[in-house]
Design an enzyme around this catalytic site. Sequence first.
Site, PDB file in Angstrom:
ATOM      1  N   SER A  35     147.020 107.463  45.187  1.00  0.00           N
ATOM      2  CA  SER A  35     145.725 107.512  44.495  1.00  0.00           C
ATOM      3  C   SER A  35     144.738 106.654  45.266  1.00  0.00           C
ATOM      4  O   SER A  35     145.140 105.721  45.981  1.00  0.00           O
ATOM      5  CB  SER A  35     145.882 106.943  43.083  1.00  0.00           C
ATOM      6  OG  SER A  35     144.613 106.592  42.542  1.00  0.00           O
ATOM      7  N   TYR A  81     149.025 100.908  36.807  1.00  0.00           N
ATOM      8  CA  TYR A  81     148.817 102.091  37.652  1.00  0.00           C
ATOM      9  C   TYR A  81     148.409 101.677  39.074  1.00  0.00           C
ATOM     10  O   TYR A  81     148.987 102.140  40.062  1.00  0.00           O
ATOM     11  CB  TYR A  81     147.735 102.968  37.015  1.00  0.00           C
ATOM     12  CG  TYR A  81     147.507 104.294  37.699  1.00  0.00           C
ATOM     13  CD1 TYR A  81     148.282 105.404  37.383  1.00  0.00           C
ATOM     14  CD2 TYR A  81     146.493 104.440  38.648  1.00  0.00           C
ATOM     15  CE1 TYR A  81     148.067 106.628  38.008  1.00  0.00           C
ATOM     16  CE2 TYR A  81     146.275 105.656  39.270  1.00  0.00           C
ATOM     17  CZ  TYR A  81     147.058 106.754  38.943  1.00  0.00           C
ATOM     18  OH  TYR A  81     146.833 107.956  39.566  1.00  0.00           O
TER      19      TYR A  81
HETATM   20  C1  BGC Z   1     143.551 108.597  38.271  1.00  0.00           C
HETATM   21  C2  BGC Z   1     142.440 109.310  37.541  1.00  0.00           C
HETATM   22  C3  BGC Z   1     141.092 108.862  38.078  1.00  0.00           C
HETATM   23  C4  BGC Z   1     141.052 108.886  39.589  1.00  0.00           C
HETATM   24  C5  BGC Z   1     139.786 108.275  40.161  1.00  0.00           C
HETATM   25  C6  BGC Z   1     143.385 108.807  39.748  1.00  0.00           C
HETATM   26  O1  BGC Z   1     144.439 108.255  40.457  1.00  0.00           O
HETATM   27  O2  BGC Z   1     144.807 109.098  37.824  1.00  0.00           O
HETATM   28  O3  BGC Z   1     142.518 109.038  36.153  1.00  0.00           O
HETATM   29  O4  BGC Z   1     140.083 109.727  37.584  1.00  0.00           O
HETATM   30  O5  BGC Z   1     142.163 108.217  40.133  1.00  0.00           O
HETATM   31  O6  BGC Z   1     139.463 107.057  39.564  1.00  0.00           O
END
Ligand code: BGC
Length: 268
Positions: free
Chosen positions: A153, A166
């Site tokens: 991410s 996360y």
């Molecule tokens: C998250 C999303 C978010 C995006 C940008 C992703 O890794 O799971 O919820 O919209 O990152 O912030």
Amino acid sequence: MEGTTLNNQIAIVTGASSGIGQGIAFALGKAGAKVVVNYHSNAEGAQETVEKLKSFGTDAIAVKGDVSKEQDVITLFQKAIAMFDAVDIVVPNAGIQIDYKLHEMALEDWQKVIDINLTGQFLCAREAVKLFLKQGVRDHISKAAGKLIHISSVHDVIPWSGHVNYAASKGGIDMLMKSICQGYAVDKIRCNAISPGAIATKINENARDTEEERKEMLKLIPYGRIGQPKDIGEVAAWLASDHSDYINGETIYVDGGMTTYPGFKGNG
Ligand code: BGC
């Protein structure tokens, strides 16, 4: 990327019953790969992925399993081998968010996210590398002995208050991926990551379901649109192919410019 660049290759994609995982499965299938569609609980979604892949003229199976459970991941790989005899591409993608501010986050909610997002990727990577080492380079199939594509991410570099579990899991994937590359590139294994920005999937639905929220989200994306699973799928198909054979230990940001920190535009 449509065509035959992944012909005769077999891919495992975790979390492929919806969202980014499904988009990746479709793109790999369109490029000719046979796909093992892992899912956790959405059997219907997984079946839909399988049917669509078959309609592209390739083969696919759905395999249920929790990526945070060691035995489930071992079984996933065993089923892939039983069905297709080899595995060339592994995409640990399954991930969740459980959002709380740090001072309100229960240990359980920290742990669950780490277990699925980070330990799940470790377990898949371990089984993949074991298999790639055993298989070696399969002649006429690919220049590499195997390709691992970790789905991370933008929050592996963008701090995310309110989502520390996360963000920490995604930061961890970066070093997992690079360390695997450092150790096993010599064995002709390629290990890379894709870091998606805001892609329209269930995970961020409640952050963009009003017009106001959508506008706020778009302020973070210089390219002016929210991404689609296909945007990630096409990069994954290319990263799995020999067209990217010299890319190893790299993260590709597929985020419409989100990691340029647009809040700083015109500042100072
Ligand atoms: C998250 C999303 C978010 C995006 C940008 C992703 O890794 O799971 O919820 O919209 O990152 O912030």
